[in-house]
Scaffold this motif. Structure first.
Motif, PDB file in Angstrom:
ATOM      1  N   LEU A  47       0.795  -1.225   0.000  1.00  0.00           N
ATOM      2  CA  LEU A  47       0.000   0.000   0.000  1.00  0.00           C
ATOM      3  C   LEU A  47       0.830   1.278   0.000  1.00  0.00           C
ATOM      4  N   GLU A  48       2.020   1.222   0.605  1.00  0.00           N
ATOM      5  CA  GLU A  48       2.839   2.452   0.668  1.00  0.00           C
ATOM      6  C   GLU A  48       3.312   2.909  -0.716  1.00  0.00           C
ATOM      7  N   ASN A  49       3.200   2.025  -1.732  1.00  0.00           N
ATOM      8  CA  ASN A  49       3.613   2.408  -3.088  1.00  0.00           C
ATOM      9  C   ASN A  49       2.492   3.103  -3.874  1.00  0.00           C
ATOM     10  N   PHE A  50       1.292   3.164  -3.292  1.00  0.00           N
ATOM     11  CA  PHE A  50       0.146   3.751  -3.996  1.00  0.00           C
ATOM     12  C   PHE A  50      -0.058   5.209  -3.596  1.00  0.00           C
ATOM     13  N   SER A  51      -0.850   5.913  -4.385  1.00  0.00           N
ATOM     14  CA  SER A  51      -1.216   7.291  -4.019  1.00  0.00           C
ATOM     15  C   SER A  51      -2.086   7.233  -2.766  1.00  0.00           C
ATOM     16  N   SER A  52      -2.135   8.328  -2.022  1.00  0.00           N
ATOM     17  CA  SER A  52      -2.895   8.310  -0.763  1.00  0.00           C
ATOM     18  C   SER A  52      -4.384   8.022  -1.001  1.00  0.00           C
ATOM     19  N   ALA A  53      -4.918   8.486  -2.137  1.00  0.00           N
ATOM     20  CA  ALA A  53      -6.345   8.258  -2.429  1.00  0.00           C
ATOM     21  C   ALA A  53      -6.611   6.768  -2.668  1.00  0.00           C
ATOM     22  N   LYS A  54      -5.724   6.143  -3.466  1.00  0.00           N
ATOM     23  CA  LYS A  54      -5.899   4.710  -3.766  1.00  0.00           C
ATOM     24  C   LYS A  54      -5.709   3.878  -2.496  1.00  0.00           C
ATOM     25  N   ARG A  55      -4.724   4.274  -1.699  1.00  0.00           N
ATOM     26  CA  ARG A  55      -4.429   3.555  -0.450  1.00  0.00           C
ATOM     27  C   ARG A  55      -5.644   3.618   0.486  1.00  0.00           C
ATOM     28  N   ALA A  56      -6.225   4.817   0.618  1.00  0.00           N
ATOM     29  CA  ALA A  56      -7.385   4.998   1.504  1.00  0.00           C
ATOM     30  C   ALA A  56      -8.571   4.164   1.036  1.00  0.00           C
ATOM     31  N   LYS A  57      -8.737   4.107  -0.283  1.00  0.00           N
ATOM     32  CA  LYS A  57      -9.853   3.356  -0.865  1.00  0.00           C
ATOM     33  C   LYS A  57      -9.719   1.859  -0.559  1.00  0.00           C
ATOM     34  N   ILE A  58      -8.508   1.339  -0.741  1.00  0.00           N
ATOM     35  CA  ILE A  58      -8.263  -0.092  -0.487  1.00  0.00           C
ATOM     36  C   ILE A  58      -8.436  -0.400   1.008  1.00  0.00           C
ATOM     37  N   LEU A  59      -7.863   0.454   1.851  1.00  0.00           N
ATOM     38  CA  LEU A  59      -7.964   0.228   3.300  1.00  0.00           C
ATOM     39  C   LEU A  59      -9.406   0.257   3.761  1.00  0.00           C
ATOM     40  N   ASN A  60     -10.178   1.172   3.193  1.00  0.00           N
ATOM     41  CA  ASN A  60     -11.581   1.315   3.561  1.00  0.00           C
ATOM     42  C   ASN A  60     -12.385   0.078   3.179  1.00  0.00           C
ATOM     43  N   LYS A  61     -12.070  -0.488   1.997  1.00  0.00           N
ATOM     44  CA  LYS A  61     -12.864  -1.618   1.504  1.00  0.00           C
ATOM     45  C   LYS A  61     -12.372  -2.965   2.033  1.00  0.00           C
ATOM     46  N   TYR A  62     -11.036  -3.148   2.085  1.00  0.00           N
ATOM     47  CA  TYR A  62     -10.493  -4.468   2.416  1.00  0.00           C
ATOM     48  C   TYR A  62      -9.626  -4.509   3.680  1.00  0.00           C
ATOM     49  N   GLY A  63      -9.218  -3.352   4.191  1.00  0.00           N
ATOM     50  CA  GLY A  63      -8.249  -3.353   5.293  1.00  0.00           C
ATOM     51  C   GLY A  63      -6.869  -3.703   4.725  1.00  0.00           C
ATOM     52  N   ASP A  64      -5.873  -3.787   5.590  1.00  0.00           N
ATOM     53  CA  ASP A  64      -4.538  -4.175   5.124  1.00  0.00           C
ATOM     54  C   ASP A  64      -4.428  -5.689   5.232  1.00  0.00           C
ATOM     55  N   MET A  65      -4.555  -6.359   4.092  1.00  0.00           N
ATOM     56  CA  MET A  65      -4.564  -7.822   4.094  1.00  0.00           C
ATOM     57  C   MET A  65      -3.216  -8.402   4.508  1.00  0.00           C
ATOM     58  N   ARG A  66      -2.168  -7.613   4.378  1.00  0.00           N
ATOM     59  CA  ARG A  66      -0.842  -8.085   4.799  1.00  0.00           C
ATOM     60  C   ARG A  66      -0.839  -8.332   6.306  1.00  0.00           C
ATOM     61  N   ARG A  67      -1.494  -7.438   7.018  1.00  0.00           N
ATOM     62  CA  ARG A  67      -1.536  -7.574   8.470  1.00  0.00           C
ATOM     63  C   ARG A  67      -2.335  -8.823   8.860  1.00  0.00           C
ATOM     64  N   GLN A  68      -3.468  -9.008   8.154  1.00  0.00           N
ATOM     65  CA  GLN A  68      -4.315 -10.167   8.467  1.00  0.00           C
ATOM     66  C   GLN A  68      -3.566 -11.483   8.277  1.00  0.00           C
ATOM     67  N   ILE A  69      -2.910 -11.630   7.129  1.00  0.00           N
ATOM     68  CA  ILE A  69      -2.209 -12.891   6.848  1.00  0.00           C
ATOM     69  C   ILE A  69      -0.945 -13.003   7.709  1.00  0.00           C
ATOM     70  N   GLY A  70      -0.322 -11.870   8.013  1.00  0.00           N
ATOM     71  CA  GLY A  70       0.881 -11.875   8.851  1.00  0.00           C
ATOM     72  C   GLY A  70       0.581 -12.404  10.252  1.00  0.00           C
ATOM     73  N   PHE A  71      -0.535 -11.963  10.826  1.00  0.00           N
ATOM     74  CA  PHE A  71      -0.920 -12.441  12.158  1.00  0.00           C
ATOM     75  C   PHE A  71      -1.242 -13.940  12.106  1.00  0.00           C
ATOM     76  N   GLU A  72      -1.817 -14.345  10.992  1.00  0.00           N
ATOM     77  CA  GLU A  72      -2.148 -15.765  10.805  1.00  0.00           C
ATOM     78  C   GLU A  72      -0.867 -16.613  10.717  1.00  0.00           C
TER      79      GLU A  72
END
Length: 211
Positions: A47-72
């Protein structure tokens, strides 16, 4: 998201059917860890490679999936119990790759796995030499490839020192190891920064420091 759900179902099955002593399947567990780390490190989730608008959109819809799988991945590692030693040193590289993702909560949750690996190898062989050699080799490769930063160095230092100092037998050797890796990281980061410097003397000085 579909892939994430599939990987989590795969993980559930591993825990239910392939974890106990009689049915443990090393190759399946190995495949799980490599698949999960490949998912987490894929380009489309950084996500840090995306524009802030795109990043916000993804986070709003899906959350940070890296964190989810990382905890798993972290939970799956701890589930291994007595089988952990079978994954050292081979899993050091993939776990390192995961902890280098620039997401603070993910780093805080997964860096302690390194201490667990040290502890595990120490209980088995009275040293953690294989783990140490592997992390130094892989760190060199990862930092040269552009991963790692100052915040990672600070977190690595703080988290692992805290764990080592609480351990009866690893306090001294653990602290020596952490200091060694942190100073190596420092030199590798300096070297990476200065690689494109016009001044040959600066480049040479950094090279000597790394060596």
């Amino acid at each position: 998201r579909v892939f994430l759900r599939a990987i989590n179902q795969y993980a559930d099955m591993l825990n239910k059917k392939f974890l106990d002593q009689t049915n443990f399947e090393l190759q399946l567990w190995n495949n799980y860890f490599h698949l999960a780390v490949a998912f987490l490190t894929q380009e489309s989730l950084q996500l840090e490679n995306f524009s802030s608008a795109k990043r916000a959109k993804i986070l709003n819809k899906y959350g940070d999936m890296r964190r989810q799988i990382g905890f798993e991945i972290r939970d799956m590692w701890y589930n291994l119990g007595q089988h952990k030693i079978k994954f050292i040193p081979e899993m050091v590289g993939p776990i390192l790759e995961m902890t280098l993702i620039p997401e603070t909560e993910l780093r805080k949750a997964t860096i302690p796995i390194f201490f667990d690996m040290m502890q595990c190898e120490f209980h088995s062989t009275r040293s953690f030499q294989r783990f140490e050699n592997e992390i130094i080799t892989k760190l060199d490769h990862e930092v040269e490839g552009g991963r790692g930063d100052e915040q990672y160095k600070v977190l690595f230092d703080k988290i692992l020192l805290e764990h080592c100092r609480k351990h009866k037998y690893l306090a001294k050797s653990g602290e020596t190891f952490v200091k060694l890796v942190v100073s190596l990281m420092e030199r590798l980061l300096d070297y990476r920064t200065i690689m494109h410097d016009e001044n040959k003397e600066n480049r040479m000085s950094c090279t000597v420091n790394v060596l």
